[in-house]
Write a protein that holds these residues in place. Structure first.
Motif, PDB file in Angstrom:
ATOM      1  N   TYR A 184      -0.605   7.083  -5.092  1.00  0.00           N
ATOM      2  CA  TYR A 184       0.383   6.255  -4.820  1.00  0.00           C
ATOM      3  C   TYR A 184       0.436   5.403  -3.210  1.00  0.00           C
ATOM      4  O   TYR A 184       1.021   5.732  -2.472  1.00  0.00           O
ATOM      5  CB  TYR A 184       1.754   6.917  -4.937  1.00  0.00           C
ATOM      6  CG  TYR A 184       2.271   7.243  -6.185  1.00  0.00           C
ATOM      7  CD1 TYR A 184       2.885   6.295  -7.123  1.00  0.00           C
ATOM      8  CD2 TYR A 184       1.735   8.286  -6.951  1.00  0.00           C
ATOM      9  CE1 TYR A 184       3.418   6.509  -8.216  1.00  0.00           C
ATOM     10  CE2 TYR A 184       1.889   8.499  -8.044  1.00  0.00           C
ATOM     11  CZ  TYR A 184       2.876   7.772  -8.718  1.00  0.00           C
ATOM     12  OH  TYR A 184       3.272   7.827 -10.036  1.00  0.00           O
ATOM     13  N   LYS A 198       2.523   2.809  -1.357  1.00  0.00           N
ATOM     14  CA  LYS A 198       4.041   2.773  -1.746  1.00  0.00           C
ATOM     15  C   LYS A 198       4.981   3.705  -1.084  1.00  0.00           C
ATOM     16  O   LYS A 198       4.565   4.756  -0.458  1.00  0.00           O
ATOM     17  CB  LYS A 198       4.029   3.411  -3.285  1.00  0.00           C
ATOM     18  CG  LYS A 198       3.102   2.219  -4.092  1.00  0.00           C
ATOM     19  CD  LYS A 198       3.134   2.739  -5.409  1.00  0.00           C
ATOM     20  CE  LYS A 198       2.430   1.676  -6.529  1.00  0.00           C
ATOM     21  NZ  LYS A 198       2.531   1.958  -7.812  1.00  0.00           N
ATOM     22  N   LYS A 199       6.261   3.404  -0.760  1.00  0.00           N
ATOM     23  CA  LYS A 199       7.157   4.201  -0.165  1.00  0.00           C
ATOM     24  C   LYS A 199       7.726   5.261  -0.878  1.00  0.00           C
ATOM     25  O   LYS A 199       8.762   5.224  -1.522  1.00  0.00           O
ATOM     26  CB  LYS A 199       8.378   3.245   0.324  1.00  0.00           C
ATOM     27  CG  LYS A 199       7.956   2.257   1.283  1.00  0.00           C
ATOM     28  CD  LYS A 199       8.915   1.418   1.994  1.00  0.00           C
ATOM     29  CE  LYS A 199       8.443   0.443   3.084  1.00  0.00           C
ATOM     30  NZ  LYS A 199       9.746  -0.215   3.582  1.00  0.00           N
ATOM     31  N   ILE A 200       6.780   6.282  -1.292  1.00  0.00           N
ATOM     32  CA  ILE A 200       7.196   7.412  -2.127  1.00  0.00           C
ATOM     33  C   ILE A 200       6.778   8.673  -1.356  1.00  0.00           C
ATOM     34  O   ILE A 200       5.706   8.875  -0.675  1.00  0.00           O
ATOM     35  CB  ILE A 200       6.371   7.371  -3.452  1.00  0.00           C
ATOM     36  CG1 ILE A 200       7.127   6.211  -4.363  1.00  0.00           C
ATOM     37  CG2 ILE A 200       6.424   8.742  -4.017  1.00  0.00           C
ATOM     38  CD1 ILE A 200       6.399   6.240  -5.796  1.00  0.00           C
ATOM     39  N   ASP A 223       7.431  12.265  -5.078  1.00  0.00           N
ATOM     40  CA  ASP A 223       8.689  11.655  -5.124  1.00  0.00           C
ATOM     41  C   ASP A 223       9.731  12.877  -5.565  1.00  0.00           C
ATOM     42  O   ASP A 223      10.384  12.731  -6.147  1.00  0.00           O
ATOM     43  CB  ASP A 223       8.601  10.434  -6.012  1.00  0.00           C
ATOM     44  CG  ASP A 223      10.076   9.789  -5.954  1.00  0.00           C
ATOM     45  OD1 ASP A 223      10.526   9.885  -5.010  1.00  0.00           O
ATOM     46  OD2 ASP A 223      10.463   9.115  -7.220  1.00  0.00           O
TER      47      ASP A 223
END
Length: 407
Positions: free
Chosen positions: A64, A67-69, A117
């Motif tokens: 990921y 990505k803002k995860i 997440d």
């Protein structure tokens, strides 16, 4: 107006949820395999834990990207010696514990995990430390490993909701679905029969937990061989993810708290006005790095400050500490931990220790109970037609069904 968090479906109904669980599991399994290679006689446990955490960080960084995860640890690397039951992670600043080395032949429990997440996968395996791998393992070592393996396989099958995999007429399926899930007393009774077949005992209060987003100890739990005052709550259902634990001892299975410093903690949802600057500092660091997942004091920026600051955090209920617990008789202990998902097609091992080659373990003991053998023959999930990664299971001469399905 609804917030973005409220709009997202975090259940297994959302394919992204299962994907994130599986991504975390792949990392956990990969690092577990590498850490297992490091666990050889003469190696210091604290060094192995540090190397394991570094490997986890490297693998987590690969997924990921951009990505803002939130992603990170769901459990730090822990390496527990022979009679230790709980995850063990010593500190470099504690001279005596930093010197603890792995001994030849002892069962070593390796536990670790990643999260993506907030969806965490934790795995634990038990290996027999050896300078040179043995082609055949016999005697009490074989009893311990086989008892743990078959008890774990039985527990997984007992967690499949009644009737979920039933076949036959609609009436037969409805009858199977109407059956009650086995009580936790019944589960303990069946598992004790398995381990007694190998002259072993279940470890007292071995607990499997329902997992949730940012939560590895949710509202349901299964407690095996419960101690006085402890009991399980709820039964597994479709749509849930569980961390399934098995603990077996060559002794009585009774446990006691060791004198070791508690180094494994996790943040709770309790708020408390911390007074010490060192306490506020580590709370801030933990919130940023680990959220509500377990962490080791050695993972914090300043280990010595952490040892001081954690005291007020625990006293105020901001942190929960995991005491170091071991076998009361100092007998060898084996543990397994598997992250599983329960779907309409059955139970899937998302993250698991490597499959055991039971042919390497030789013992005169075996399972003879017909009820148990019948349950062990049952599949974990229905065949959905994907033959690519599935093989038939075989019945071993040790007296149980060896599961050969891989997801």
């Amino acid at each position: 107006m609804a917030t973005e968090t409220q709009e997202i479906d975090y259940t297994l109904n959302n394919p992204d949820t299962l994907t994130k669980y599986k991504t975390a599991a792949q990392i956990s399994e990969k690092v577990l395999a590498e850490v297992s290679k490091l666990c050889v006689p003469g190696e210091k446990i604290v060094d192995i834990c540090e190397k394991g955490d570094k490997l986890l960080e490297e693998e987590i960084a690969k997924v990921y990207r951009g990505k803002k995860i939130n992603k990170g640890f769901s459990h730090p690397t822990t390496v527990s010696p022979s009679s230790y039951v709980t995850p063990y992670t010593p500190l470099k600043s504690d001279e005596a514990e930093a010197a603890v080395e792995i001994k030849e032949g002892e069962p070593i429990k390796i536990q670790l995990g990643a999260q993506v997440d907030g969806f965490g996968s934790i795995v634990c395996d038990t290996i027999l430390a050896a300078a040179e791998p043995k082609e055949v393992i016999e005697g009490r070592d074989a009893d311990l490993i086989l008892a743990t393996h078959y008890a774990n396989e039985l527990l997984l099958r007992l967690m499949v909701p009644p009737g979920l995999l039933a076949s036959g007429t609609d009436e037969e399926k409805a009858k199977a679905a109407a059956a009650k899930a086995p009580s936790q007393a019944k589960i303990t009774d069946l598992l004790q029969k398995v381990v007694k077949s190998y002259d072993c005992n279940l470890v007292e209060s071995t607990t499997s937990w329902l997992f949730g987003r940012n939560e590895i100890e949710d509202k349901k739990k299964i407690v095996l061989a419960p101690s006085e005052g402890s009991k399980g709550e709820g039964v597994p259902e479709v749509g849930e993810v569980w961390g399934v634990e098995m603990g077996v001892s060559l002794g009585s299975g009774k446990v006691k708290q060791f004198d070791n410093r508690t180094t494994l903690h996790r943040r709770t949802t309790t708020t408390y006005a911390l007074k010490r600057p060192s306490s506020r500092k580590i709370l801030s660091e933990v919130q940023k790095k680990f959220g509500t997942f377990p962490f080791s004091l050695r993972q914090l920026e300043d280990e010595r400050d952490a040892k001081t600051g954690v005291v007020e955090c625990v006293r105020g209920g901001v942190f929960r500490q995991y005491e170091v617990v071991g076998d009361k008789d100092a007998a060898p202990v084996a543990r397994l931990l598997t992250t599983v998902a329960i779907t309409k097609n059955g139970l899937t091992k998302i993250g698991a220790p490597p499959a055991l080659d039971v042919s390497k373990y030789k013992t005169e003991n075996k399972i003879t109970d017909e009820e148990i053998l019948k349950i062990l023959e049952q599949p974990l999930a229905r065949n959905t037609g994907n033959k690519k990664n599935k093989k038939k299971k075989k019945t071993t001469k040790e007296g149980g069904a060896e599961e050969k399905e891989s997801e």
